[in-house]
Write a protein that holds these residues in place. Structure first.
Motif, PDB file in Angstrom:
ATOM      1  N   TYR A 230       0.851  -1.190   0.000  1.00 62.54           N
ATOM      2  CA  TYR A 230       0.000   0.000   0.000  1.00 62.54           C
ATOM      3  C   TYR A 230       0.886   1.238   0.000  1.00 62.54           C
ATOM      4  O   TYR A 230       1.831   1.307   0.791  1.00 62.54           O
ATOM      5  N   VAL A 231       0.556   2.200  -0.843  1.00 60.31           N
ATOM      6  CA  VAL A 231       1.350   3.423  -0.867  1.00 60.31           C
ATOM      7  C   VAL A 231       1.047   4.234   0.399  1.00 60.31           C
ATOM      8  O   VAL A 231      -0.093   4.308   0.846  1.00 60.31           O
ATOM      9  N   ASP A 232       2.098   4.791   0.993  1.00 59.69           N
ATOM     10  CA  ASP A 232       1.933   5.503   2.263  1.00 59.69           C
ATOM     11  C   ASP A 232       2.187   6.994   2.102  1.00 59.69           C
ATOM     12  O   ASP A 232       1.352   7.807   2.471  1.00 59.69           O
ATOM     13  N   SER A 233       3.332   7.374   1.546  1.00 58.54           N
ATOM     14  CA  SER A 233       3.614   8.807   1.469  1.00 58.54           C
ATOM     15  C   SER A 233       4.625   9.108   0.363  1.00 58.54           C
ATOM     16  O   SER A 233       5.309   8.216  -0.137  1.00 58.54           O
ATOM     17  N   ILE A 253       3.836   0.505   2.359  1.00 54.35           N
ATOM     18  CA  ILE A 253       3.772  -0.348   3.551  1.00 54.35           C
ATOM     19  C   ILE A 253       3.390  -1.752   3.104  1.00 54.35           C
ATOM     20  O   ILE A 253       2.494  -1.915   2.274  1.00 54.35           O
ATOM     21  N   ALA A 256       1.150  -6.937   2.729  1.00 56.63           N
ATOM     22  CA  ALA A 256      -0.169  -7.186   3.327  1.00 56.63           C
ATOM     23  C   ALA A 256      -0.522  -8.669   3.345  1.00 56.63           C
ATOM     24  O   ALA A 256      -1.345  -9.097   4.145  1.00 56.63           O
ATOM     25  N   GLY A 259       0.484  -9.619   6.606  1.00 54.04           N
ATOM     26  CA  GLY A 259       0.164  -8.628   7.634  1.00 54.04           C
ATOM     27  C   GLY A 259       1.375  -7.825   8.073  1.00 54.04           C
ATOM     28  O   GLY A 259       1.458  -7.383   9.208  1.00 54.04           O
ATOM     29  N   ARG A 261       4.371  -4.843   8.236  1.00 55.55           N
ATOM     30  CA  ARG A 261       4.383  -3.397   8.307  1.00 55.55           C
ATOM     31  C   ARG A 261       5.778  -2.869   7.989  1.00 55.55           C
ATOM     32  O   ARG A 261       6.318  -2.027   8.691  1.00 55.55           O
TER      33      ARG A 261
ATOM     34  N   TYR B  33      -4.250   5.548   9.311  1.00 52.80           N
ATOM     35  CA  TYR B  33      -5.245   5.459   8.251  1.00 52.80           C
ATOM     36  C   TYR B  33      -6.636   5.338   8.873  1.00 52.80           C
ATOM     37  O   TYR B  33      -6.804   4.626   9.860  1.00 52.80           O
ATOM     38  N   ASP B  94      -1.944   0.803   9.333  1.00 45.46           N
ATOM     39  CA  ASP B  94      -1.706   0.622   7.902  1.00 45.46           C
ATOM     40  C   ASP B  94      -2.989   0.180   7.219  1.00 45.46           C
ATOM     41  O   ASP B  94      -3.883  -0.378   7.843  1.00 45.46           O
ATOM     42  N   PRO B  95      -3.090   0.447   5.910  1.00 45.92           N
ATOM     43  CA  PRO B  95      -4.352   0.198   5.222  1.00 45.92           C
ATOM     44  C   PRO B  95      -4.780  -1.263   5.230  1.00 45.92           C
ATOM     45  O   PRO B  95      -5.977  -1.563   5.291  1.00 45.92           O
ATOM     46  N   ALA B  96      -3.825  -2.179   5.192  1.00 44.10           N
ATOM     47  CA  ALA B  96      -4.188  -3.597   5.141  1.00 44.10           C
ATOM     48  C   ALA B  96      -4.899  -4.012   6.422  1.00 44.10           C
ATOM     49  O   ALA B  96      -5.945  -4.675   6.387  1.00 44.10           O
ATOM     50  N   ASN B  97      -4.339  -3.614   7.559  1.00 44.63           N
ATOM     51  CA  ASN B  97      -4.967  -3.964   8.830  1.00 44.63           C
ATOM     52  C   ASN B  97      -6.277  -3.212   9.031  1.00 44.63           C
ATOM     53  O   ASN B  97      -7.205  -3.738   9.643  1.00 44.63           O
ATOM     54  N   ILE B 100      -8.939  -5.190   7.351  1.00 44.31           N
ATOM     55  CA  ILE B 100      -9.302  -6.391   8.122  1.00 44.31           C
ATOM     56  C   ILE B 100     -10.206  -6.003   9.299  1.00 44.31           C
ATOM     57  O   ILE B 100     -11.243  -6.621   9.538  1.00 44.31           O
ATOM     58  N   ARG B 127      -8.723   6.938  -2.082  1.00 39.83           N
ATOM     59  CA  ARG B 127      -8.498   5.505  -1.903  1.00 39.83           C
ATOM     60  C   ARG B 127      -9.755   4.835  -1.376  1.00 39.83           C
ATOM     61  O   ARG B 127     -10.442   5.381  -0.535  1.00 39.83           O
ATOM     62  N   LYS B 173      -5.553   9.252   5.055  1.00 37.65           N
ATOM     63  CA  LYS B 173      -4.511   9.350   6.068  1.00 37.65           C
ATOM     64  C   LYS B 173      -4.964  10.411   7.069  1.00 37.65           C
ATOM     65  O   LYS B 173      -5.245  11.542   6.676  1.00 37.65           O
TER      66      LYS B 173
END
Lengths: 285, 322
Positions: A230-233, A253, A256, A259, A261, B33, B94-97, B100, B127, B173
């Motif tokens: 996932y794009v963060d910044s 990040i 996924a 899971g 980070r 996020y 984070d977006p993945a968590n 979930i 997003r 964000k």
């Protein structure tokens, strides 16, 4: 600490098969007479031989008791000699030429300098210390062994490669720093749980596969990114471990799938067509 | 109804709000996020019930699955399907968590609550996460795609009737960890001030949540531990009144006997800053409050520094009545 003593090992003849030279380390040399060192066991292929038969050993009569006071210089270029610096805790090894697999395997401290190229598993499972390679390195630099769990790779210390590196740099590493001055192969930092990998030029496919933590910086062209990041910044100027990249980076990040980070930071200008879409998703807070 | 309180700069003491000293410090906030979901139901009771259950066990990301809270209750003319609603927010690192956590909370708490529907509360976000599409599989092939007031939704058949969920939820964000500390002479005064502060946030601030129980934290934490190296967070011993004579570097004055913290997460930095401002103003009205402080790590960890004086500056023209 006294002045270091130097043992020079000159290769008598180039071996044709892989050589297990794990007794060539300051820890083994410590507090031994030179005649004892010459009788150290070495496996050449399946055959047992001695250090004295493979190398011409030049040095003082007796080595100091502290391994930190021992320098070992290996002269002669061969890519067959493996396991040099196995579990070493201090001192210095200088290899004036190429070296084989598993250099610095499980090393705990000290310095290894290689004025040539090395093969696979450089600094595999190392706990601390410094390795510097002035040529190229093979696959799995600072990695774990095949089949081990993530996080069983390199724990601490640093590896600097002035040339290129093969694939799976830092596989399963959990700490420490790996710097590749040129480019690296596929799957940089796969299964890593911590630590930092800096590749100053390009990298192959899918950096950071199944990474759980840590940081990967790639300053050149990347052939592909996994969709599970996932794009963060957007970072206009990146600083990492005293190095500075004066160009923008996109930080992701991931992975996924597991899971994770971890941070994957990729040069934006060099991969504009690949990263343009991701950039459009980044918003300012 | 509170009395009019004036901001003053007292020499040597810094900023004062009435009798309460406002420490010249900042709260250190982090990016997280966030997503916002609009829950609607047949009446206000069921919208609130679903919102309360869906945001349960969502206090701090240290050990709970996401940070969650109810932002506001919505009137029928502010919801996509014209029913009573509640707006809730989920936060994760984070977006993945976050996806979930959102899926499990919506699937277990909103889908199961009577008469509810779930809509995207961030339609302008760039997003999206396909939570509705994934949860629609609960329909076991009987689910139907539809368009409701311009929103792409899934109609999932359930025993009670039909559960409507929007296809995707927006992700942005956001800012988490905005905070303020209320230092009071007694526990009663501190709690009263904290309650007023939370009430003021609910009344005057938008886009924010206070994820802790009732919006108040009685056990603020510091990062790491002095004694147990494996712990991620331990008690903030600098602000514990029972330790004020034991810990040398204690941050609480001798007359203070109770400290409450209010943690604020918001979709934007300005939202959090405004919420902090109204909370400080409301808390300062309670007699017995000595000082308002904020928690930070010296500005080294978080990218957002929310100064208390900036927060007060933002709400200087707002009259806070709680």
């Amino acid at each position: 600490m006294g002045v270091p003593v130097t043992f020079t090992l000159k290769l008598k003849a180039v071996p044709k098969v892989l050589v297990d030279a794990r007794w060539v380390s300051p820890d083994r040399f410590a507090d031994r007479a030179i005649d004892e060192i010459k009788k150290f066991r070495v496996l050449e292929g399946g055959w047992e031989t001695t250090v004295g038969e493979l190398f011409e050993v030049i040095g003082p009569e007796k080595a100091p008791a502290d391994p930190k006071e021992i320098d070992i210089v290996i002269e002669g270029s061969t890519s067959k000699i493996c396991y040099i610096g196995y579990k070493m805790s201090g001192g210095r090894i200088v290899i004036r030429g190429d070296a084989g697999h598993f250099i610095g395997y499980k090393m705990r401290g000290g310095v290894i300098m290689i004025h040539g190229s090395v093969r696979n598993y450089l600094g595999c499972k190392m706990k601390d210390g410094i390795i510097e390679v002035f040529g190229n390195a093979g696959h799995r630099v600072g990695s774990k062994l095949q089949g081990e769990k993530p996080g069983k790779g390199m724990k601490k210390g640093s590896i600097v490669i002035h040339g290129n590196a093969g694939s799976e740099v830092g596989l399963g590493m959990t700490g420490g720093t790996i710097v590749v001055e040129k480019s690296a192969g596929n799957l940089v930092g796969s299964s890593m749980t911590g630590g930092t990998i800096v590749v100053k030029e390009g990298a192959g496919l899918y950096p950071g596969l199944e990474m759980l933590g840590g940081r990967i910086v790639i300053g050149g062209v990347v052939k592909g990114i996994l969709p599970s990041f996932y794009v963060d910044s957007y970072i206009p100027l990146l600083k990492v471990r005293g190095m500075e990249f004066k160009k923008p980076f996109l930080s992701f990040i991931g992975d996924a799938v597991v899971g994770g980070r971890g941070f994957l930071q990729i040069s934006y200008e060099d991969n504009k067509s690949l990263l343009e879409f991701y950039k459009s998703l980044v918003e300012e807070v | 109804m509170c009395k009019a309180i004036h901001l003053t700069w007292a020499f040597g003491l810094g900023l004062k709000l009435g009798e309460v000293v406002i420490e010249d410090t900042f709260a250190e906030a982090f990016p997280m996020y966030a997503t916002r979901i609009i829950i609607t139901a047949v009446d206000r009771k069921w919208a609130l019930t679903a919102a309360r259950v869906a945001t349960g066990f969502g206090t701090s990301v240290i050990a709970s699955p996401g940070e969650c809270g109810i932002e506001a209750l919505l009137s029928p003319n502010a919801t996509p399907d014209g029913r009573y609603g509640a707006s809730i927010q989920f936060y994760h690192q984070d977006p993945a968590n976050l996806k979930i956590v959102t899926m499990t909370r919506v699937g277990q708490c909103i889908l199961t609550a009577p008469t509810t529907a779930a809509f995207n509360g961030l339609p302008k976000a760039r997003r999206k996460m396909a939570v509705g599409r994934a949860l629609a599989k609960f329909g076991d092939g009987f689910e139907k795609e539809d368009v409701l007031n311009g929103r792409r939704v899934w109609r999932i058949p359930v025993m009670e009737g039909e559960f409507i969920i929007e296809d995707t939820f927006g992700v942005v964000k956001a800012v988490a960890g905005g905070n303020m500390l209320i230092l009071a002479r007694s526990r009663e005064a501190g709690l009263e001030a904290a309650e007023r502060a939370v009430k003021a946030i609910r009344r005057y601030a938008r886009g924010v949540i206070t994820p802790f129980p009732g919006g108040i934290v009685r056990s603020g934490s510091k990062v790491g531990s002095l004694k147990y190296p494996k712990l991620r967070a331990t008690t903030n011993h600098l602000y514990c009144p029972t330790l004020k004579n034991i810990v040398k570097e204690t941050r609480i004055p001798p007359e203070v006997n109770s400290v409450f913290e209010i943690v604020i997460n918001g979709l934007k930095k300005e939202h959090v800053l405004k919420a902090m401002g109204v909370a400080i103003k409301a808390a300062a009205t309670v007699p017995g409050v000595v000082k308002i402080d904020a928690g930070n790590y010296g500005g080294k960890l978080g990218p957002y520094l929310l100064y208390l004086k900036d927060a007060l500056e933002m709400v200087k023209d707002l009259e806070v009545k709680v």
